[in-house]
Design a protein around this motif. Structure first.
Motif: not given
Length: 812
Positions: A187-191
């Motif tokens: 998962a990722h956030a801000g990418v």
């Protein structure tokens, strides 16, 4: 939940949009709060269920252990639950694949054997306490936020929302180690999506900070971009975008870390000790939800599981395929792994279908650990016979509200595993069953008639009540009155006519003739009008009131019989009372006989009705002596009064004509044996006092002994031999004597004074002696006070007492 009026008084009836908006906002906030509480409760139950499966303890013991760990670690209970869920041992078969990352790069295989020291422990020790530098308030907010996490992307976004203001994070990336030793972006956030796709899979190469952190099981703090670029391959198409990075290893159940959480910041600078400790605590909290996400990434569970899951995907029932997980000692089953699940199988967090695959059964449904279903699964796994549960109730969330639902479960073996399915009773089926039960238990049925088409419909209970064969069909409404008895037909026909013509509801009783006799029925009906107001349909119920009516008639007959019997008994008691008053007059005050002061008390068993068999005599004889007699005839009523009169007057006559005491008792025994009631019996004590010699001669026939009180000491006189009157035709009686002194007190009494139900008569005799003995006064206690201290207010027999006192100044 609070509420506000939607239409304030000053609005003049028009909706106040602002007020409505506030109400909606408050309701939404309250709904969010309730959903968060429910989700937090589910996390607690999952942690308790996992601990119960590991330790074999009760739910209360599991919660106490979690609370103890939370206090020791200076954490909240919710934080401890997340950490405990993250530190659980991985399911069998999942850990080897994750542990293979330490294998050589050129030979990764999915069947690689894990190191010997990689065996997960079944009961992990409590995690170390958070450092003092950790912001407890911020971690509390994060732990509450995690309960609403449903996907890895949710987790990454919530981490970024939490870390952005606290540590200045600009992006979060979460990598999971693959079976080949590389990394997969979980998962990722801000990418941005392009960068995430470019770095979604990383081979097991050297010089990658995230992979190096997992292999060393230590965090990596990248705070100098130029120096870090020389040692590591920095993630990003423009690596200088993030000037400082932190890679945090997370264990999700194995002995080594298998997930790396990356916190990326644009500004350059070091991670202060406070920030480092805070990030390590955040990683601990994330272990719980990460463990569930990693478990779902386990390799294929076998051909059987794949085939079952393909079938399960097309089923609407609730069912799961379970694989047993052995305990650490290889004996028994600690839990089951879910290898396949249908869309109808929903756990406490709302997950269903393939989202459950790879999870533990007790993690998803921890409440089953303490219920028969768990033991039924174990029995079904150990034998060939399937387990069928009894119906059980569970709370279920439907359309945002909780309702109680009833289920049955079945567990059957499939290969080395189990297929567990459960079915909910359909509400409509339950309603039909309840309606049938109401009709059967209430002995009533429903009926409808369509007045336009003439068609009718009856429930089966109506056919049973009217004893009509269903094959004959429904009786038309206009013909219904003809089913009643001839006397009831006009009333029933009038009620039906008013119902059909004018739509007036009716509630009318009527009778019908059946094979078992007359049956009492009640019909309640109403007419449903059409658009013009004309009756178009009749709804009715018919109830069988035969049992109730028969009970009412029997009750009336019983009441009449009771009134008749009561009147007869009352008349008999009145006659007996008047007769006894005439035969046994009570002196209003103590009398003087032969120099003695004599007080008499007579108390019947029922106040105001002197119909007992106790009696007395206290007379002065022609020669100046005094005669005292106290007797007790068995029974009550007219027979007892007649026997009492016979014995009382005969005894006095015998003594006056010169008979001795023993001779009088023998003749009275013969008289009683030859009386109208040959089975009657009586007891008696007779005493003759000579004032010249102060000598009292006495005899008794089965009667309690007299009580002599002298110089403050109470003792019972030794009884001479004497048999019960009416017991035998060859009785034997003896006499005894005692010299009375001034101040003596002698009590003659019947057994009602000393006997109590369920108590030995010896106890009553001791009580009488104690009450008549020393009382701290030279003057004997009055007879009324003595009786008040002895009589049982809850229930007693007849009582007769003759209190004889010798005055202190008695002269010869």
């Amino acid at each position: 939940m609070t509420s506000e009026p939607a239409l304030p008084p000053e609005s003049g009836g028009a909706p106040d949009v602002a007020a409505l908006t506030r109400v909606v906002a408050r309701q939404r906030a309250e709904m969010d709060r309730l959903q968060e509480l429910a989700a937090a409760s589910a996390v607690l139950e999952r942690a308790k269920g996992a601990l119960m499966a590991q330790r074999g303890c009760t739910p209360d013991a599991a919660q106490e252990e979690l609370q103890r760990r939370a206090r020791a670690g200076r954490r909240t209970l919710l934080e401890e639950c997340w950490i405990s869920l993250g530190s659980l041992a991985c399911p069998a078969g999942a850990e080897p694949a994750l542990a293979a990352a330490d294998a050589p790069v050129d030979a990764p295989t999915e069947n690689s054997t894990p190191p010997e020291n990689s065996t997960p422990s079944a009961a992990p020790a409590a995690a170390a306490p958070f450092a003092d530098e950790v912001d407890a308030t911020a971690l509390g907010r994060l732990s509450r936020s995690l309960v609403r996490v449903g996907t890895p992307q949710d987790l990454a976004q919530r981490l970024l929302d939490h870390l952005s203001p606290d540590v200045g994070a600009d992006a979060v990336m979460i990598y999971a180690r693959t079976s080949g030793g590389g990394l997969e972006l979980l998962a990722h956030a801000g990418v941005d999506a392009a960068l995430a796709d470019q770095w979604s899979r990383v081979p097991p190469v050297s010089g990658l900070a995230a992979l190096d952190s997992l292999r060393a099981d230590e965090p990596r703090w990248l705070e100098d971009p130029r120096k870090d670029a020389e040692q590591y391959l920095l993630i990003g198409d423009r690596p200088q975008l993030w000037q400082s990075r932190a890679w945090l290893p997370v264990r999700t159940g194995g002995v080594s870390a298998d997930v790396a959480v990356g916190v990326l910041r644009r500004p350059e600078g070091v991670f202060t000790p406070h920030v480092r400790e805070h990030l390590l605590a955040v990683a601990q909290l994330c272990a719980g939800p990460l463990r569930a996400f990693v478990a779902r990434r386990a390799p294929a569970l076998g051909a059987v599981a794949d085939a079952v899951q393909s079938v399960f995907d097309r089923l609407s029932v609730a069912a799961v395929l379970l694989a047993p997980q052995a305990c650490d000692d290889a004996e028994g089953v600690a839990d089951f792994r879910i290898d396949a699940a249908t869309g109808g199988a929903v756990d406490a967090l709302g997950r269903s279908g393939r989202d459950l695959v790879g999870l533990r059964f007790l993690e998803c449904w921890p409440e089953f650990a303490a219920e028969p279903l768990w033991q039924g699964c174990l029995r079904a796994l150990g034998g060939e016979e399937a387990y069928e549960s009894e119906p059980f109730a569970r709370q279920q969330s439907v359309a945002g509200s909780s309702e109680l639902a009833v289920y049955t479960a079945r567990a059957a073996r499939l290969g080395d595993g189990l297929v567990v399915s459960w079915a909910r009773y359909d509400p409509s089926d339950r309603q039909q069953q309840r309606l049938a039960d109401v009709q059967r238990l209430g002995n009533l049925g429903w009926a409808t008639w369509n007045l336009v088409t003439g068609e009718g419909d009856w429930s089966s209970q109506v056919f049973a009540i009217l004893e009509r064969d269903p094959a004959e069909g429904v009786v038309p409404l206009q013909a219904l009155p003809r089913l009643g008895l001839s006397e009831d037909v006009p009333v029933l026909a009038r009620a039906v006519g008013e119902l059909v013509r004018h739509g007036r509801p009716c509630d009318v009783p009527f009778r019908i003739a059946t094979r078992e006799g007359v049956r009492h029925l009640r019909m309640v009906a109403e007419a449903m009008p059409d658009a013009r107001g004309v009756p178009a349909e009749v709804h009715c119920f018919v109830q069988d009131l035969t049992a109730q009516r028969n009970a009412e008639l029997a009750l009336v007959a019983s009441e009449r019989a009771m009134l008749t019997q009561h009147g007869a008994l009352q008349a008999e008691r009145t006659v007996a009372a008047r007769l006894q008053d005439a035969l046994l007059p009570l002196p209003e005050q103590p009398v003087e006989l032969a120099g003695l002061r004599v007080d008499i008390a007579y108390l019947p068993a029922q106040a105001g009705l002197n119909v007992g068999g106790d009696w007395f005599s206290a007379i002065e004889l022609p020669d100046g002596d005094a005669l005292f007699v106290v007797g007790d005839v068995a029974g009550h009523g007219m027979g007892a009064v007649a026997a009492m009169a016979l014995l009382r007057f005969t005894a006095k006559g015998m003594i006056i004509t010169g008979s001795s005491l023993t001779g009088a008792l023998s003749r009275l025994n013969a008289l009683l044996l030859h009386s109208r009631d040959p089975h009657g019996s009586a007891t008696m004590v007779m005493a003759r006092y000579s004032p010249r010699e102060h000598r009292l001669v006495w005899a008794q026939a089965g009667h309690p002994p007299p009580l002599l009180v002298r110089d403050g000491e109470a003792r019972y006189l030794e009884r001479p031999y004497g048999m019960l009157l009416g017991a035998t035709d060859t009785p034997r009686y003896e006499e005894a004597e005692v010299v009375l002194r001034p101040g003596d007190r002698l009590l003659l009494y019947t057994d009602g004074l000393v006997e109590r139900p369920g108590e030995s008569i010896d106890r009553g005799l001791e009580r009488l002696a104690g009450a008549a003995g020393p009382n701290g006064s030279p003057v004997p206690a009055p007879l009324e006070r003595l009786l008040g201290a002895l009589l049982d207010p809850d229930g007693r027999d007849d009582v007769c007492v003759c209190d004889i006192q010798v005055p202190d100044d008695d002269a010869p």
